[in-house]
Design an enzyme around this catalytic site. Structure first.
Site, PDB file in Angstrom:
ATOM      1  N   ALA A  23       0.832  -1.203   0.000  1.00 37.99           N
ATOM      2  CA  ALA A  23       0.000   0.000   0.000  1.00 37.99           C
ATOM      3  C   ALA A  23       0.866   1.253   0.000  1.00 37.99           C
ATOM      4  O   ALA A  23       1.828   1.331  -0.750  1.00 37.99           O
ATOM      5  CB  ALA A  23      -0.977  -0.034   1.164  1.00 37.99           C
ATOM      6  N   CYS A  24       0.548   2.215   0.860  1.00 34.13           N
ATOM      7  CA  CYS A  24       1.248   3.505   0.841  1.00 34.13           C
ATOM      8  C   CYS A  24       2.708   3.400   1.265  1.00 34.13           C
ATOM      9  O   CYS A  24       3.479   4.340   1.056  1.00 34.13           O
ATOM     10  CB  CYS A  24       0.517   4.508   1.732  1.00 34.13           C
ATOM     11  SG  CYS A  24      -1.114   4.969   1.120  1.00 34.13           S
ATOM     12  N   SER A  25       3.102   2.287   1.857  1.00 34.99           N
ATOM     13  CA  SER A  25       4.490   2.103   2.283  1.00 34.99           C
ATOM     14  C   SER A  25       5.337   1.375   1.244  1.00 34.99           C
ATOM     15  O   SER A  25       6.503   1.063   1.513  1.00 34.99           O
ATOM     16  CB  SER A  25       4.537   1.343   3.616  1.00 34.99           C
ATOM     17  OG  SER A  25       3.897   2.067   4.641  1.00 34.99           O
ATOM     18  N   SER A  26       4.776   1.123   0.082  1.00 33.60           N
ATOM     19  CA  SER A  26       5.463   0.284  -0.906  1.00 33.60           C
ATOM     20  C   SER A  26       6.838   0.816  -1.301  1.00 33.60           C
ATOM     21  O   SER A  26       7.771   0.037  -1.513  1.00 33.60           O
ATOM     22  CB  SER A  26       4.589   0.125  -2.150  1.00 33.60           C
ATOM     23  OG  SER A  26       3.394  -0.569  -1.867  1.00 33.60           O
TER      24      SER A  26
END
Length: 382
Positions: A155-158
């Site tokens: 997700a946003c931490s990819s």
């Protein structure tokens, strides 16, 4: 001692942008039509009337003023409220691969070395267009890179998970660089008929080249340390996936006009207040603890390049880490122009605002989001 270096970055930004005023006008037109179509149910108290959105609400809640998108017309059409992205044949370069190639070429040009010196491609993003073949392999072929590639989704931490993975590859085989790309078509998973989230996301792609300090030229950024963390939570979720073909729903949920397989929970949903309460302390503590373990003083960081989700979250994390109110130069904000671009946000901030550093000065790239997930990458100007 051999270590990994961020050697270059690239950014692809779509040509089209939507202002808050334009987005609000489209949403309010849709909501007015919905209320008119359900006037009887509203009068009976069976369903609640939809509340109009506003520019002031959006900016106060998020700090967002505009967002770049691949298709503006479809999003602003009250009868559609979704981007229209034409399907491509299997023989054509996919739209996400096309975005990634453009960002990667910019990074490769800044790097100044041939693609033959890249040995791996990582595609790290919050959504993938298909289970297989891997998008990374399609990008690899389009750029003429030998070696291997694979996709990863945190997700946003990819992106920070991708940098960590690239750095680990470099530690084991310093002979080849790694290209990490983050194509994000966030407008495709966003529910533009949800007042609480219709303004959040934009489309973009970033690219990062990581190589060994043994092969790196002058400039770039030494990676001092990377750390990852995940904690399961349903407070940010997207239920749409290939298994939904086998779901047993035969109709839409109560109060929804969406057909089966396209209900609101099949798109992006979140419980924003819970996310804020959970994530801010988790990420702040993670940053400080990681800095201390590296022998660094977190209050001495010259700049923070945080995930660009919400200005209130970033401001609070900045205060907790630096021990004071950070200046605009210390805590970079680009979400006012780009909105939330999921995994790409912290890399956009880093790409656009890494100037003014002397050799030896330090900064932090940090991402956080669904999962929950979080990643920290401490860097030092070479």
């Amino acid at each position: 001692m051999t270590h990994a270096v961020i050697a270059a970055t690239g950014l692809f930004t779509p040509e089209q942008s939507i202002s808050n005023a334009e987005l609000v006008e489209a949403y309010n037109a849709w909501a007015e039509r919905w209320n008119a179509a359900h006037a009887g149910q509203i009068a009976e108290g069976d369903v609640a009337a939809l509340t109009p959105s506003s520019e002031a609400f959006i900016e106060k809640a998020s700090g967002i003023k505009s967002r770049f998108v691949l298709d503006k017309a479809g999003i602003l059409d009250p009868e559609r409220m979704a981007p229209h992205l034409a399907e491509r044949s299997n023989d054509e370069l996919s739209i996400m691969a096309e975005m990634a190639v453009k960002a990667a070429r910019q990074a490769i040009e800044a790097w100044g070395k041939p693609v033959s010196e890249i040995g791996a491609v990582l595609c790290a993003a919050s959504n993938m267009p298909r289970p297989y073949p891997a998008l990374a392999v399609e990008i690899q072929q389009a750029l003429g890179i030998e070696g291997f590639g694979f996709d990863m989704n945190v997700a946003c931490s990819s992106a920070t998970f991708g940098i960590k993975t690239a750095a680990d590859f470099i530690a084991n085989d310093p002979s080849k660089a790694v290209l990490m790309v983050n194509p994000e078509v966030c407008s495709a998973h966003l529910n533009f008929t949800d007042r609480d989230s219709h303004f959040i996301f934009g489309d973009v792609c970033t690219a990062v080249i990581v190589e060994s300090s043994d092969t790196a030229g002058p400039g770039g950024w030494d990676i001092l340390g990377t750390r990852l963390k995940t904690v399961f939570s349903n407070n940010i979720r997207n239920n749409f996936g290939f298994l939904n073909r086998w779901a047993q729903e035969t109709g839409a949920k109560a109060g929804s006009d969406r057909p089966a397989g396209q209900q609101d929970d099949k798109l992006f949903i979140q419980q924003g207040r819970k996310v804020f309460k959970d994530v801010v302390p988790m990420v702040s503590d993670m940053i400080v603890d990681h800095a201390v373990d590296l022998g660094m003083d977190p209050t001495a960081l010259k700049r923070l390049w945080l995930h660009q989700a919400n200005i209130n979250m970033n401001s609070m994390i900045g205060r907790k880490v630096l021990g004071r109110d950070p200046s605009e130069a210390e805590n970079v904000i680009i979400l006012d122009e780009y909105a939330n671009t999921s995994s790409a946000g912290s890399i956009i901030a880093f790409h656009l605002h890494n100037d003014g550093f002397e050799a030896g000065e330090t900064g932090l790239i940090c991402s956080f989001g669904a999962g929950y997930s979080a990643g920290t990458v401490f860097v030092r100007k070479r």
